[in-house]
Design a protein around this motif. Sequence first.
Motif, PDB file in Angstrom:
ATOM      1  N   VAL A  62       0.841  -1.203   0.000  1.00  0.00           N
ATOM      2  CA  VAL A  62       0.000   0.000   0.000  1.00  0.00           C
ATOM      3  C   VAL A  62       0.876   1.253   0.000  1.00  0.00           C
ATOM      4  CG1 VAL A  62      -1.693   1.338   1.324  1.00  0.00           C
ATOM      5  CG2 VAL A  62      -1.942  -1.145   1.121  1.00  0.00           C
ATOM      6  N   ALA A  63       1.974   1.230   0.768  1.00  0.00           N
ATOM      7  CA  ALA A  63       2.879   2.374   0.838  1.00  0.00           C
ATOM      8  C   ALA A  63       3.506   2.653  -0.520  1.00  0.00           C
ATOM      9  CB  ALA A  63       3.965   2.119   1.884  1.00  0.00           C
ATOM     10  N   ILE A  64       3.904   1.599  -1.230  1.00  0.00           N
ATOM     11  CA  ILE A  64       4.492   1.777  -2.563  1.00  0.00           C
ATOM     12  C   ILE A  64       3.482   2.392  -3.529  1.00  0.00           C
ATOM     13  CG2 ILE A  64       5.419   0.553  -4.575  1.00  0.00           C
ATOM     14  CD1 ILE A  64       6.683  -1.441  -2.579  1.00  0.00           C
ATOM     15  N   VAL A  65       2.249   1.871  -3.487  1.00  0.00           N
ATOM     16  CA  VAL A  65       1.185   2.414  -4.337  1.00  0.00           C
ATOM     17  C   VAL A  65       0.924   3.876  -3.979  1.00  0.00           C
ATOM     18  CG1 VAL A  65      -1.264   2.248  -4.938  1.00  0.00           C
ATOM     19  CG2 VAL A  65       0.118   0.164  -4.717  1.00  0.00           C
ATOM     20  N   LEU A  66       0.887   4.163  -2.682  1.00  0.00           N
ATOM     21  CA  LEU A  66       0.664   5.538  -2.229  1.00  0.00           C
ATOM     22  C   LEU A  66       1.783   6.455  -2.719  1.00  0.00           C
ATOM     23  CD1 LEU A  66      -0.924   7.562  -0.490  1.00  0.00           C
ATOM     24  CD2 LEU A  66       0.423   6.800   1.483  1.00  0.00           C
ATOM     25  N   GLY A  67       3.023   5.968  -2.646  1.00  0.00           N
ATOM     26  CA  GLY A  67       4.149   6.755  -3.129  1.00  0.00           C
ATOM     27  C   GLY A  67       4.028   7.072  -4.604  1.00  0.00           C
ATOM     28  N   ILE A  68       3.608   6.086  -5.401  1.00  0.00           N
ATOM     29  CA  ILE A  68       3.425   6.297  -6.839  1.00  0.00           C
ATOM     30  C   ILE A  68       2.332   7.326  -7.101  1.00  0.00           C
ATOM     31  CG2 ILE A  68       2.703   5.201  -9.002  1.00  0.00           C
ATOM     32  CD1 ILE A  68       4.021   2.608  -7.953  1.00  0.00           C
ATOM     33  N   ILE A  69       1.232   7.226  -6.341  1.00  0.00           N
ATOM     34  CA  ILE A  69       0.128   8.183  -6.504  1.00  0.00           C
ATOM     35  C   ILE A  69       0.608   9.600  -6.208  1.00  0.00           C
ATOM     36  CG2 ILE A  69      -2.080   8.934  -5.529  1.00  0.00           C
ATOM     37  CD1 ILE A  69      -2.750   5.952  -5.119  1.00  0.00           C
ATOM     38  N   THR A 407       5.872   7.389   4.574  1.00  0.00           N
ATOM     39  CA  THR A 407       5.889   7.324   3.108  1.00  0.00           C
ATOM     40  C   THR A 407       5.378   8.632   2.510  1.00  0.00           C
ATOM     41  OG1 THR A 407       5.562   4.922   3.119  1.00  0.00           O
ATOM     42  CG2 THR A 407       5.017   6.086   1.087  1.00  0.00           C
ATOM     43  N   MET A 408       4.279   9.132   3.044  1.00  0.00           N
ATOM     44  CA  MET A 408       3.742  10.408   2.565  1.00  0.00           C
ATOM     45  C   MET A 408       4.722  11.539   2.827  1.00  0.00           C
ATOM     46  SD  MET A 408      -0.228   9.930   3.794  1.00  0.00           S
ATOM     47  CE  MET A 408      -0.890  11.341   2.939  1.00  0.00           C
ATOM     48  N   LEU A 409       5.309  11.547   4.007  1.00  0.00           N
ATOM     49  CA  LEU A 409       6.281  12.567   4.376  1.00  0.00           C
ATOM     50  C   LEU A 409       7.417  12.625   3.365  1.00  0.00           C
ATOM     51  CD1 LEU A 409       6.924  14.467   6.942  1.00  0.00           C
ATOM     52  CD2 LEU A 409       8.508  12.659   7.601  1.00  0.00           C
ATOM     53  N   LEU A 410       7.967  11.444   3.029  1.00  0.00           N
ATOM     54  CA  LEU A 410       9.124  11.367   2.138  1.00  0.00           C
ATOM     55  C   LEU A 410       8.753  11.597   0.675  1.00  0.00           C
ATOM     56  CD1 LEU A 410      12.158  10.766   1.841  1.00  0.00           C
ATOM     57  CD2 LEU A 410      11.564   8.339   1.645  1.00  0.00           C
ATOM     58  N   LEU A 414       9.897  14.049  -2.497  1.00  0.00           N
ATOM     59  CA  LEU A 414      10.404  13.554  -3.778  1.00  0.00           C
ATOM     60  C   LEU A 414       9.614  14.134  -4.951  1.00  0.00           C
ATOM     61  CD1 LEU A 414      11.113   9.793  -2.961  1.00  0.00           C
ATOM     62  CD2 LEU A 414      12.751  11.660  -3.179  1.00  0.00           C
ATOM     63  N   LYS A 415       8.316  14.315  -4.752  1.00  0.00           N
ATOM     64  CA  LYS A 415       7.492  14.915  -5.807  1.00  0.00           C
ATOM     65  C   LYS A 415       7.879  16.367  -6.037  1.00  0.00           C
ATOM     66  CE  LYS A 415       4.519  15.821  -8.848  1.00  0.00           C
ATOM     67  NZ  LYS A 415       4.773  15.358 -10.234  1.00  0.00           N
ATOM     68  N   LEU A 416       8.033  17.112  -4.957  1.00  0.00           N
ATOM     69  CA  LEU A 416       8.440  18.502  -5.078  1.00  0.00           C
ATOM     70  C   LEU A 416       9.807  18.609  -5.748  1.00  0.00           C
ATOM     71  CD1 LEU A 416       7.374  19.785  -1.534  1.00  0.00           C
ATOM     72  CD2 LEU A 416       6.251  20.314  -3.698  1.00  0.00           C
ATOM     73  N   ASP A 417      10.704  17.702  -5.369  1.00  0.00           N
ATOM     74  CA  ASP A 417      12.053  17.712  -5.942  1.00  0.00           C
ATOM     75  C   ASP A 417      12.041  17.349  -7.422  1.00  0.00           C
ATOM     76  OD1 ASP A 417      15.044  17.693  -5.710  1.00  0.00           O
ATOM     77  OD2 ASP A 417      14.747  15.574  -6.196  1.00  0.00           O
ATOM     78  N   SER A 418      11.172  16.437  -7.813  1.00  0.00           N
ATOM     79  CA  SER A 418      11.139  16.001  -9.216  1.00  0.00           C
ATOM     80  C   SER A 418      10.770  17.134 -10.163  1.00  0.00           C
ATOM     81  CB  SER A 418      10.138  14.843  -9.393  1.00  0.00           C
ATOM     82  OG  SER A 418       8.806  15.305  -9.276  1.00  0.00           O
ATOM     83  N   ASN A 419      10.116  18.139  -9.619  1.00  0.00           N
ATOM     84  CA  ASN A 419       9.681  19.259 -10.459  1.00  0.00           C
ATOM     85  C   ASN A 419      10.392  20.563 -10.098  1.00  0.00           C
ATOM     86  OD1 ASN A 419       7.769  19.891 -12.628  1.00  0.00           O
ATOM     87  ND2 ASN A 419       6.868  21.303 -11.144  1.00  0.00           N
ATOM     88  N   ARG A 420      11.543  20.422  -9.390  1.00  0.00           N
ATOM     89  CA  ARG A 420      12.211  21.634  -8.888  1.00  0.00           C
ATOM     90  C   ARG A 420      12.637  22.592 -10.002  1.00  0.00           C
ATOM     91  NH1 ARG A 420      15.685  17.474  -8.840  1.00  0.00           N
ATOM     92  NH2 ARG A 420      17.787  17.759  -9.725  1.00  0.00           N
ATOM     93  N   MET A 421      13.040  22.032 -11.167  1.00  0.00           N
ATOM     94  CA  MET A 421      13.500  22.909 -12.245  1.00  0.00           C
ATOM     95  C   MET A 421      12.354  23.579 -12.962  1.00  0.00           C
ATOM     96  SD  MET A 421      16.616  22.698 -11.717  1.00  0.00           S
ATOM     97  CE  MET A 421      17.133  23.751 -13.074  1.00  0.00           C
ATOM     98  N   GLY A 422      11.131  23.079 -12.729  1.00  0.00           N
ATOM     99  CA  GLY A 422       9.972  23.678 -13.391  1.00  0.00           C
ATOM    100  C   GLY A 422       9.334  24.765 -12.573  1.00  0.00           C
ATOM    101  N   VAL A 423       9.775  24.906 -11.311  1.00  0.00           N
ATOM    102  CA  VAL A 423       9.187  25.916 -10.434  1.00  0.00           C
ATOM    103  C   VAL A 423       9.836  27.274 -10.725  1.00  0.00           C
ATOM    104  CG1 VAL A 423       8.818  26.630  -8.060  1.00  0.00           C
ATOM    105  CG2 VAL A 423       8.737  24.215  -8.651  1.00  0.00           C
TER     106      VAL A 423
END
Length: 426
Positions: A62-69, A407-410, A414-423
Amino acid sequence: MSYNNNQQRSFFLNVDWLTVFLFLSLCVIGWFNIHAAVFDENNPSIIDTDTRYGKQFIYIIVAIVLGIIILLLESRFISALAPALYVATTLLLLLVLVKGHNVGGNQAWIDMGGGFRLQPSEFAKFATCLLLARYLSATNVKVTDPKSFLIAGAIILLPMALIKLQPDDGSTLVFCSLIFVLYREGLSPYFLIVVGLLITLFITSLLFNSWYVVAAIIAVTVALALAIKRNRGLVFKIIIGAAISIAFVFGVKPLYEHALKPHQRKRIDVVLGITKDNKGVGYNQNQAKIAIGSGGAWGKGYLQGTQTKYAFVPEQSTDFIFCTIGEEWGFAGSVVVLGLYLFLLLRIIMIAERQRAPFSRIYGYGVASVIFFHVLINIAMAIGVMPVIGIPLPFISYGGSSLLSFTMLLFILLKLDSNRMGVIYA
């Protein structure tokens, strides 16, 4: 806040997969050690859902699925949702006080049915980190400004107060770690120094006669005053600080006797060596130290731990999971786990520092602070250098609420970081 669409579409290429690997490694280590901690010969399969290790397997999926979402979400909505998430977790903390399920003296869980329980205090951690980041990243907000500092403090203190009412001392103390976020954003280092001195005075006042501590304070004050006698303003401040310290020393023991419950005082007394109670309050820590020490350099081997097998250490799949690691995997296995945590924390700080958006940077430091505090307190408790506090080891201890909240915390970071160059602006 605006984004580059091409970078948004290719965000998976920008995900910090090394951090994801560290996350998965810790989850797998936790799963196998939960299996060892509560192994049942009648249910030996590690994916048997009638057991804790089987349930943990489900939580990991469930944590892995949540991370992907989370990675599929729009980054711009994360900051916007911060107030709503904070309000929602606050309402859950209020609800648990009214209709919560009591476990071990703490009314901290909401029964979800089917043997599953929700612990709102775990989710309040990431919600608080998000709102704190949103507030501190706002225009004209500076932590050095008294008003801004008080508002930031209120954001942290509200969930702390509600969790304390459960009462869950471990989760309450976790929120204190967010002081490091304020420090990164400009809080004076003198604040941390004062807190450190007060903790030192508190401990020394319990260990020694109050007059001896006062004599030491006076001696240090005189020495400093003589060394900087030309700076009268600073000498005056040192004398005022000494006077406050002396008053604090004389107030420690009355505060200790009346503010803490008897079992809390006993736990502190055992750690400080004031009393010994290996069959009572000190039993858990004594057995934990025996388990870790008996592992030696290389451990006894998987499913071979006697302290683990015969359940000498209570709560061994949750608060004392590190004992299983120490006993079955030894010093070498313990170093590997600590190394993974150190690498993860350094990686999180690196991710935080490379953010273009203040919101993402502040949130990153919140993530690092919470995880660091959990690891420090849990392991220090297991090896007997801190009092017993109910606090899980991130990604390793048994529990759905704990694993999903971390998982949500981390993964939000990671989501924010993945789009850091687009901000462009945040």
